[in-house]
Design an enzyme around this catalytic site. Structure first.
Site, PDB file in Angstrom:
ATOM      1  N   HIS A  78       5.544  -4.701  -1.127  1.00 43.94           N
ATOM      2  CA  HIS A  78       6.510  -3.195  -2.319  1.00 43.94           C
ATOM      3  C   HIS A  78       5.335  -2.055  -2.808  1.00 43.94           C
ATOM      4  O   HIS A  78       5.849  -1.641  -3.299  1.00 43.94           O
ATOM      5  CB  HIS A  78       6.775  -4.814  -2.946  1.00 43.94           C
ATOM      6  CG  HIS A  78       5.987  -5.443  -4.005  1.00 43.94           C
ATOM      7  ND1 HIS A  78       5.489  -6.465  -4.419  1.00 43.94           N
ATOM      8  CD2 HIS A  78       5.267  -4.580  -5.649  1.00 43.94           C
ATOM      9  CE1 HIS A  78       4.437  -6.668  -5.383  1.00 43.94           C
ATOM     10  NE2 HIS A  78       4.884  -5.836  -5.905  1.00 43.94           N
ATOM     11  N   ASP A 116       6.807  -9.841   1.735  1.00 47.58           N
ATOM     12  CA  ASP A 116       6.184  -8.942   0.841  1.00 47.58           C
ATOM     13  C   ASP A 116       4.962  -8.751   1.479  1.00 47.58           C
ATOM     14  O   ASP A 116       4.159  -9.416   0.558  1.00 47.58           O
ATOM     15  CB  ASP A 116       7.005  -8.847  -1.020  1.00 47.58           C
ATOM     16  CG  ASP A 116       6.078  -8.431  -1.287  1.00 47.58           C
ATOM     17  OD1 ASP A 116       5.607  -7.248  -0.733  1.00 47.58           O
ATOM     18  OD2 ASP A 116       6.011  -8.488  -2.752  1.00 47.58           O
ATOM     19  N   SER A 125      -0.073  -6.946  -8.915  1.00 44.14           N
ATOM     20  CA  SER A 125       0.855  -7.084  -7.432  1.00 44.14           C
ATOM     21  C   SER A 125      -0.428  -7.293  -6.395  1.00 44.14           C
ATOM     22  O   SER A 125      -1.171  -6.343  -6.600  1.00 44.14           O
ATOM     23  CB  SER A 125       2.179  -6.397  -7.118  1.00 44.14           C
ATOM     24  OG  SER A 125       3.108  -6.303  -8.645  1.00 44.14           O
ATOM     25  N   GLY A 126       0.037  -8.325  -4.560  1.00 47.85           N
ATOM     26  CA  GLY A 126      -1.076  -7.881  -3.561  1.00 47.85           C
ATOM     27  C   GLY A 126      -2.128  -8.028  -4.063  1.00 47.85           C
ATOM     28  O   GLY A 126      -2.892  -8.532  -2.857  1.00 47.85           O
TER      29      GLY A 126
END
Length: 438
Positions: free
Chosen positions: A248, A293, A389-390
């Protein structure tokens, strides 16, 4: 969904302190002067002592034969379970031999097995031994002390492995050689002084946190940045060219030419910077459900492993951590919901939460799939947040760190019964191997 946000920096006003004038009579002035001179003399003596006697790191390459075990083919594969388990056994034995030996003011720091090879009478072991001694010590003198301690232990202590005493050799090496040898293994944390850090047990938070991570404490952490827009997501270094992150993160821009990657405990200034050459998103990523994801980013030029840039280990696909296992999440994301990106890397200890609990109606009501992993606390308070995120969720297995999750999504940040949801890395080991060969 944890989304990327802009970085802002607070302005701190300059504080001026009023100077106060004091008048002295001659006697008091003389006594005061003598006192100052004495204090300066003592201070110089203390500084000189520490400069002269400051501890220095000494590194040795040890080689020896172990005669009571047979060689297995997977001993030649460093990420294998066989190599890892046997290495840990040997390293524990070395710790037992040297841990309490403080002769000459020195101390044992750590050991790392770098190679296990076959021998007609067992196996050959090559490993790095790390010590700290006063800087006035000589490497040759320390070497003799190490050999004496080892030989005495082999005579007096019951050891699980039988070392052929005549095969033992010890060679002094410099820090560069040590790093080159140790860097052949993944998941090892190093400080700026080249010393591996002990596993932390702190509860420093990313959300509402105060403390920042130390330089070299999480060396696989990367910052994914859009040129002109700054930090967007975190990522984890899994080789000298590949990063693992969340799909994402590239929802708005998939053009690798628009992305850069930085390493280090601060975004500005970065310790190392690289351009992105290639982006691979999972073919079945579904933004509506957050399934699959996961994404890979390949650097345009490789990075050199160092004290502050290092790869994390990928876990075997069969690894399953039980609920309430302590794991760590790191990132540059906000420390309050909808807050700014942090320039300094932050860390948080959280705990794994079972999928059954996470799928309860009062938690995420069946939204957690087999490719997802929940971690945090049911009471909230500690969590990843926007901008993380990530990034990596890692766990420690005997001082080797493994990437178990990728920061993916969650409802707000650190709310009760709304823990962080991570991409479960073990579920995607085959996919990662098919794209990277790792």
């Amino acid at each position: 969904m944890y989304a990327p946000i802009e970085f802002s920096e607070a302005d701190y006003p300059e504080v001026h302190y009023q100077r106060r004038q004091q008048f002295w009579d001659p006697i008091r002035l003389a006594l005061f002067t003598l006192a100052i001179v004495a204090i300066i003399g003592i201070a110089i003596g203390i500084v000189t002592h520490f400069v002269v006697e400051d501890d220095k790191s000494f590194y040795y390459l040890a080689s020896f034969k172990v005669t009571n075990i047979k060689y297995k083919e997977n001993y030649g594969v460093r990420p294998s379970r066989e190599f890892t388990e046997r290495s840990h056994q040997i390293e524990r034995m070395m710790s037992r031999i040297f841990r309490h030996d403080t002769t000459g003011g020195g101390r044992f720091i750590k050991s790392h097995v770098v190679r296990i090879s076959p021998d007609e009478h067992g196996v050959n072991i090559v490993m790095v031994l790390m010590f700290q001694y006063p800087s006035s010590s000589s490497a040759e003198r320390i070497k003799k002390k190490i050999e004496k301690t080892l030989y005495q232990s082999l005579k007096t202590k019951q050891m699980p492995l039988t070392i052929n005493k005549s095969s033992f050799t010890l060679t002094s090496i410099d820090s560069k050689k040590m790093r080159n040898l140790v860097n052949s293994r993944c998941g090892i944390r190093m400080t700026s002084s080249n010393m591996p850090l002990p596993a932390s047990s702190s509860t420093e938070r990313i959300v509402q946190g105060q403390e920042t991570a130390l330089e070299g404490e999480w060396p696989w952490q990367a910052s994914l940045q859009l040129i002109g827009a700054g930090h967007q997501c975190g990522a984890s270094l899994i080789s000298n060219t590949w990063l693992l992150t969340a799909a994402h993160c590239f929802r708005k821009n998939k053009d690798p030419r628009q992305w850069i990657v930085t390493f280090g405990s601060t975004i500005t200034p970065p310790a190392v910077q690289r351009r992105v050459g290639r982006i691979i998103l999972h073919e079945n990523y579904r933004k509506e459900t957050n399934e699959n994801d996961i994404a890979l980013a390949q650097l345009s030029t490789r990075v050199e492993f160092s004290n502050i840039v290092q790869r994390v280990c990928l876990p075997d696909s069969f690894i399953k951590l039980p609920p309430k296992t302590s794991v760590f999440v790191t990132g540059f994301g906000s420390i309050v919901d909808d807050g700014p990106t942090q320039n300094k890397l932050r860390q948080a200890r959280v705990e794994t939460i079972s999928t059954d609990v996470c799928n309860r109606k009062d938690v995420y009501d069946g939204l957690i799939t087999s490719g997802m992993l929940c971690a945090g606390f049911m009471e909230g308070k500690v969590d990843a947040c926007k901008g993380d995120s990530g990034g990596p969720l890692v766990y420690d297995n005997r001082d080797i760190w493994y990437l178990i999750g990728i920061v993916s999504w969650g409802q707000s940040c650190a709310l009760p019964k709304k823990p962080g949801v991570y991409t479960r890395v073990t579920q995607y080991r085959s996919w990662i191997a098919s794209k990277t060969g790792i």
